[in-house]
Scaffold this motif. Sequence first.
Motif, mmCIF file in Angstrom:
data_model
loop_
_atom_site.group_PDB
_atom_site.id
_atom_site.type_symbol
_atom_site.label_atom_id
_atom_site.label_comp_id
_atom_site.label_asym_id
_atom_site.label_seq_id
_atom_site.Cartn_x
_atom_site.Cartn_y
_atom_site.Cartn_z
ATOM 1 N N ALA A 187 36.074 9.075 -5.207
ATOM 2 C CA ALA A 187 35.806 9.629 -3.888
ATOM 3 C C ALA A 187 34.532 10.449 -3.831
ATOM 4 C CB ALA A 187 36.991 10.494 -3.432
ATOM 5 N N GLY A 188 33.813 10.535 -4.937
ATOM 6 C CA GLY A 188 32.545 11.265 -4.952
ATOM 7 C C GLY A 188 32.708 12.673 -5.492
ATOM 8 N N GLY A 189 31.659 13.144 -6.122
ATOM 9 C CA GLY A 189 31.671 14.493 -6.686
ATOM 10 C C GLY A 189 30.275 15.068 -6.703
ATOM 11 N N GLY A 190 29.702 15.235 -5.514
ATOM 12 C CA GLY A 190 28.319 15.683 -5.415
ATOM 13 C C GLY A 190 28.087 17.090 -5.911
ATOM 14 N N TRP A 191 29.126 17.940 -5.893
ATOM 15 C CA TRP A 191 28.981 19.328 -6.338
ATOM 16 C C TRP A 191 29.587 19.457 -7.728
ATOM 17 C CZ3 TRP A 191 26.463 23.535 -4.524
ATOM 18 C CH2 TRP A 191 26.765 24.764 -5.094
ATOM 19 N N ALA A 192 28.756 19.723 -8.731
ATOM 20 C CA ALA A 192 29.245 19.817 -10.110
ATOM 21 C C ALA A 192 29.078 21.215 -10.682
ATOM 22 C CB ALA A 192 28.493 18.815 -10.989
ATOM 23 N N GLY A 193 28.689 22.167 -9.833
ATOM 24 C CA GLY A 193 28.389 23.507 -10.322
ATOM 25 C C GLY A 193 29.577 24.264 -10.862
ATOM 26 N N ASP A 194 30.802 23.846 -10.526
ATOM 27 C CA ASP A 194 31.993 24.557 -10.982
ATOM 28 C C ASP A 194 32.722 23.832 -12.100
ATOM 29 O OD1 ASP A 194 31.734 26.672 -9.064
ATOM 30 O OD2 ASP A 194 32.395 25.265 -7.540
ATOM 31 N N SER A 195 32.114 22.774 -12.619
ATOM 32 C CA SER A 195 32.786 22.018 -13.684
ATOM 33 C C SER A 195 31.784 21.617 -14.763
ATOM 34 C CB SER A 195 33.481 20.776 -13.107
ATOM 35 O OG SER A 195 32.572 19.982 -12.371
ATOM 36 N N VAL A 196 30.990 22.573 -15.204
ATOM 37 C CA VAL A 196 30.029 22.281 -16.276
ATOM 38 C C VAL A 196 30.711 22.265 -17.630
ATOM 39 C CG1 VAL A 196 28.060 23.193 -15.013
ATOM 40 C CG2 VAL A 196 29.398 24.728 -16.442
ATOM 41 N N SER A 197 31.905 22.873 -17.706
ATOM 42 C CA SER A 197 32.649 22.856 -18.957
ATOM 43 C C SER A 197 34.030 22.258 -18.725
ATOM 44 C CB SER A 197 32.789 24.267 -19.542
ATOM 45 O OG SER A 197 33.505 25.110 -18.655
ATOM 46 N N CYS A 198 34.616 21.737 -19.784
ATOM 47 C CA CYS A 198 35.912 21.077 -19.713
ATOM 48 C C CYS A 198 37.007 22.107 -19.446
ATOM 49 C CB CYS A 198 36.193 20.342 -21.022
ATOM 50 S SG CYS A 198 37.834 19.595 -21.099
ATOM 51 N N PRO A 199 37.836 21.907 -18.416
ATOM 52 C CA PRO A 199 38.909 22.857 -18.126
ATOM 53 C C PRO A 199 40.004 22.859 -19.182
ATOM 54 C CG PRO A 199 39.089 20.947 -16.694
ATOM 55 C CD PRO A 199 37.802 20.798 -17.430
ATOM 56 N N ARG A 200 39.986 21.879 -20.080
ATOM 57 C CA ARG A 200 41.022 21.774 -21.113
ATOM 58 C C ARG A 200 40.575 22.300 -22.468
ATOM 59 N NH1 ARG A 200 45.141 17.368 -20.123
ATOM 60 N NH2 ARG A 200 45.406 17.512 -17.865
ATOM 61 N N SER A 201 39.292 22.165 -22.778
ATOM 62 C CA SER A 201 38.814 22.589 -24.101
ATOM 63 C C SER A 201 37.737 23.653 -24.043
ATOM 64 C CB SER A 201 38.280 21.378 -24.866
ATOM 65 O OG SER A 201 37.076 20.900 -24.251
ATOM 66 N N GLY A 202 37.091 23.786 -22.883
ATOM 67 C CA GLY A 202 35.982 24.719 -22.768
ATOM 68 C C GLY A 202 34.666 24.162 -23.236
ATOM 69 N N GLU A 203 34.670 22.944 -23.770
ATOM 70 C CA GLU A 203 33.438 22.322 -24.244
ATOM 71 C C GLU A 203 32.651 21.754 -23.057
ATOM 72 O OE1 GLU A 203 32.363 22.402 -27.351
ATOM 73 O OE2 GLU A 203 34.130 23.591 -27.874
ATOM 74 N N PRO A 204 31.335 21.503 -23.236
ATOM 75 C CA PRO A 204 30.523 21.001 -22.116
ATOM 76 C C PRO A 204 30.992 19.639 -21.616
ATOM 77 C CG PRO A 204 29.122 21.861 -23.869
ATOM 78 C CD PRO A 204 30.519 21.818 -24.420
ATOM 79 N N ILE A 205 30.829 19.430 -20.306
ATOM 80 C CA ILE A 205 31.042 18.119 -19.699
ATOM 81 C C ILE A 205 29.714 17.371 -19.735
ATOM 82 C CG2 ILE A 205 31.468 16.892 -17.532
ATOM 83 C CD1 ILE A 205 34.029 17.881 -18.745
ATOM 84 N N VAL A 206 29.723 16.168 -20.255
ATOM 85 C CA VAL A 206 28.517 15.346 -20.363
ATOM 86 C C VAL A 206 28.562 14.311 -19.242
ATOM 87 C CG1 VAL A 206 27.185 13.783 -21.815
ATOM 88 C CG2 VAL A 206 28.480 15.674 -22.859
#
Length: 425
Positions: A193-212
């Motif tokens: 459905a789209g995800g144009g705003w990524a400013g609140d998910s730069v890290s993984c909510p499960r591990s805390g590691e970066p989202i690539v």
Amino acid sequence: MSSRSDVAHRPVRTRAALTAASAARWASRTSGRGKGSMIGGLIAWKIDPKIMNRLAAGKHTALITGTNGKSTTTRMTAAALAGLGDVVTQADGANMDAGIIAALTLDQTAPYAALEVDELHTPHVADATDPEVIVLLNLSRDQLDRVGEINMIERRLREGVTAHPGATIVANCDDVLVTSAAYDAQNVVWVAAGGGWAGDSVSCPRSGEPIVRSADGQWYSSGTDFRRPTPAWWFDDEKIYGPDGFVADMTLSVPGTANRGNATQAVAAAVAMGADPAKAVAAVETVGEVAGRYGVRQIGNHSVRMLLAKNPAGWQEALSMIDQDADGLVIAVNGQVPDGEDLSWLWDVRFEEFETMQVFAAGERAADLGVRLLYAGAEHTTITDPMKAIAACPPGRVEVLANYTAFRDLGVAMDRAIRRERTGE
């Protein structure tokens, strides 16, 4: 499924609650204080704390939640379900307990319900309504002074989903936080459905590691096996695509790419509840003005279109919907409690320079907005009263972008102005 017989045999407390709610609605309308739906729902809830459970019993219910797009997606879901039977839903976007109860009281025998739900309220509303489908749209920062830190909301939604293993979860796989909330569910329909705003998910909510993230929209967590699922539904600029090779043209009556994503999730939800996909698409195409949003009103020599935005992600999407060929743009910002009194998020919005239209900063916090526009290089004029700002625009088409209370109050003021024009007062 609720029937008139079921209604007649409800407990005395429930019947008393419904009678009191009806009386409160009548009194509110008669006194000119409003439609009375909220006060009716609140009174019914106080008299019978279990009334939501009783009103929802037997209904095929879809709950729609997320930070942005709830009202539009709920209206689309209700339209798509209407081919299956009568649907009860909110007309005004009241998405907390009293508003949900108020909606359910208005059509107690409808077999279907499409209910917009505030993110914080979703777990206990799901407990009360036993939904057949839960639609998760997106998650981003919104009113931090009320809802708190966004990862806490994701964890709450994840717990709510886990508590209802029989529900089908229609989830936006382009949104990292929504995907995390739905990832462990037994029955998930993934929608791109789209995800144009990524400013609140730069890290993984499960591990805390970066989202690539990759250029083709894929993403994965660098610390776990958590990654973007393969969608069953997706869309492009012209069509919608679904399971079993389903493809259909989709021409919406509301603007923006985000609304194409909302429509795709609405169709997926309705199909999960038994709707024919082609008929569901045709139904969502008919949804136009939603609680005043996207509607056009004539005020004097100005044709005014209203857009609503409430947080950085919503503002960024709404800015992309603005017609740059319009003759004027009014941006109105308040800072009341329903808006969130902290407006520091204005600095997260990528305000662009509007070269082809006159821009006016308005609202109770026009000065704060003006400073932000100044630093964005957007030439503007500050006029605090939004109605006066509209009047100052060149004759013709005016775009208005406002946050919650500014949108609400301006809508009331415009209605009064239109009545005065019609009656000559």
